[in-house]
Enzyme design. Structure first.
Site, PDB file in Angstrom:
ATOM      1  N   THR A 140       0.821  -1.209   0.000  1.00  6.92           N
ATOM      2  CA  THR A 140       0.000   0.000   0.000  1.00  6.92           C
ATOM      3  C   THR A 140       0.856   1.260   0.000  1.00  6.92           C
ATOM      4  OG1 THR A 140      -1.778  -1.152   1.179  1.00  6.92           O
ATOM      5  CG2 THR A 140      -1.806   1.260   1.234  1.00  6.92           C
ATOM      6  N   CYS A 141       1.954   1.224   0.741  1.00  5.76           N
ATOM      7  CA  CYS A 141       2.825   2.400   0.830  1.00  5.76           C
ATOM      8  C   CYS A 141       3.462   2.722  -0.518  1.00  5.76           C
ATOM      9  CB  CYS A 141       3.911   2.174   1.877  1.00  5.76           C
ATOM     10  SG  CYS A 141       3.264   1.723   3.502  1.00  5.76           S
ATOM     11  N   SER A 142       3.882   1.686  -1.243  1.00 10.93           N
ATOM     12  CA  SER A 142       4.556   1.878  -2.524  1.00 10.93           C
ATOM     13  C   SER A 142       3.589   2.101  -3.676  1.00 10.93           C
ATOM     14  CB  SER A 142       5.437   0.659  -2.842  1.00 10.93           C
ATOM     15  OG  SER A 142       6.489   0.538  -1.909  1.00 10.93           O
ATOM     16  N   LEU A 147       2.874   6.763  -1.316  1.00 15.66           N
ATOM     17  CA  LEU A 147       3.988   7.571  -1.807  1.00 15.66           C
ATOM     18  C   LEU A 147       3.751   8.147  -3.211  1.00 15.66           C
ATOM     19  CD1 LEU A 147       6.862   8.690  -1.573  1.00 15.66           C
ATOM     20  CD2 LEU A 147       7.706   6.440  -2.328  1.00 15.66           C
TER      21      LEU A 147
END
Length: 251
Positions: free
Chosen positions: A145-147, A151
């Site tokens: 989810t972060c990548s 971000l």
């Protein structure tokens, strides 16, 4: 009768109550105090107040209940003090002193993924004092989810943030400075357009009570010359209040 310390704490708690406190934090504090405050914890759960509510696993205490518990059991004062120390930042607060992160500055000669600079200490309290800053936190570099969702929104909207007068965009996670630097490189972020900072030992996130297990939680804040004007932690698994679009809407 309330002593001065009780009165000051009650006033501070009134402003901080909406931040919420995790049940895990409550239990850990109770254990720290040797279990002697359990009657007050049980009392809080049973004594209902219109301003007291459950939000997922976050137990939000009203200031009235804070004062009530102080009257019933003086030892509970220490418990409330511990909760206040763990209370999160809110709009209108000053960004705290002594906040530092670990960081590897961008260097053109070290921009390859197989090369690496040397970590330095980034004094956020000092750097943020005279700048407009957007800080967002993710549970981990290189994670799904972060990548894929979090971000990229900040990378895509870097120019829009600059148009809004933002001087610094910073991303923090529990990963060390080397991993954070590598994450910035693989996303082709150069010239410190976004700072990739390590929240060493999750010290900053832990001080807010904003953790996801042992990792930093997903949240975002705006700090304008040392004053917090926006601070929100994600209530669930999705990227909503901490997204680039949500933060842009607050600038």
């Amino acid at each position: 009768m309330h002593d001065n310390r009780t009165w000051i704490l009650a006033q501070h708690s009134r402003r901080k109550a909406a931040a919420g406190v995790t049940l895990r934090q409550m239990f850990q504090t109770w254990l720290f105090l040797g279990g002697r405050t359990m009657s007050c914890v049980q009392m809080l759960a049973s004594r209902w107040d219109p301003k007291t509510r459950f939000l997922g696993d976050r137990f939000v205490l009203s200031w009235k209940l804070h004062v009530y518990c102080l009257r019933r059991q003086p030892l509970f004062l220490h418990y409330i003090e511990a909760l206040v120390k763990m209370a999160t930042l809110a709009a209108g607060d000053r960004f705290p002193d002594g906040v530092t992160f670990s960081y590897i500055p961008y260097a053109e000669e070290k921009e390859g993924i197989n090369t690496c600079g040397v970590p330095v200490t980034y004094d956020a309290s000092k750097e943020f004092s005279d700048k407009k800053v957007v800080l967002f936190s993710v549970p981990g570099a290189f994670t799904g989810t972060c990548s894929e969702k979090h971000l990229p929104g900040y990378i895509k909207n870097m120019s829009r943030f600059r148009e809004k007068g933002v001087d610094v965009i910073a991303c923090i996670a529990y990963n060390d400075a080397y991993v954070m630097s590598a994450w910035g490189k693989v996303n082709q972020v150069k010239d410190d357009d976004i700072l990739f900072l390590s929240d060493t030992d999750t010290a900053f996130s832990k001080s807010l009570g904003w953790l996801k297990g042992e990792r930093t939680a997903r949240y975002a804040m705006i700090v304008d010359h040392g004053k917090v004007v926006y601070a929100e932690k994600e209530p669930g698994r999705e990227v909503t209040v901490s997204s680039a679009e949500s933060v842009l809407a607050q600038l």
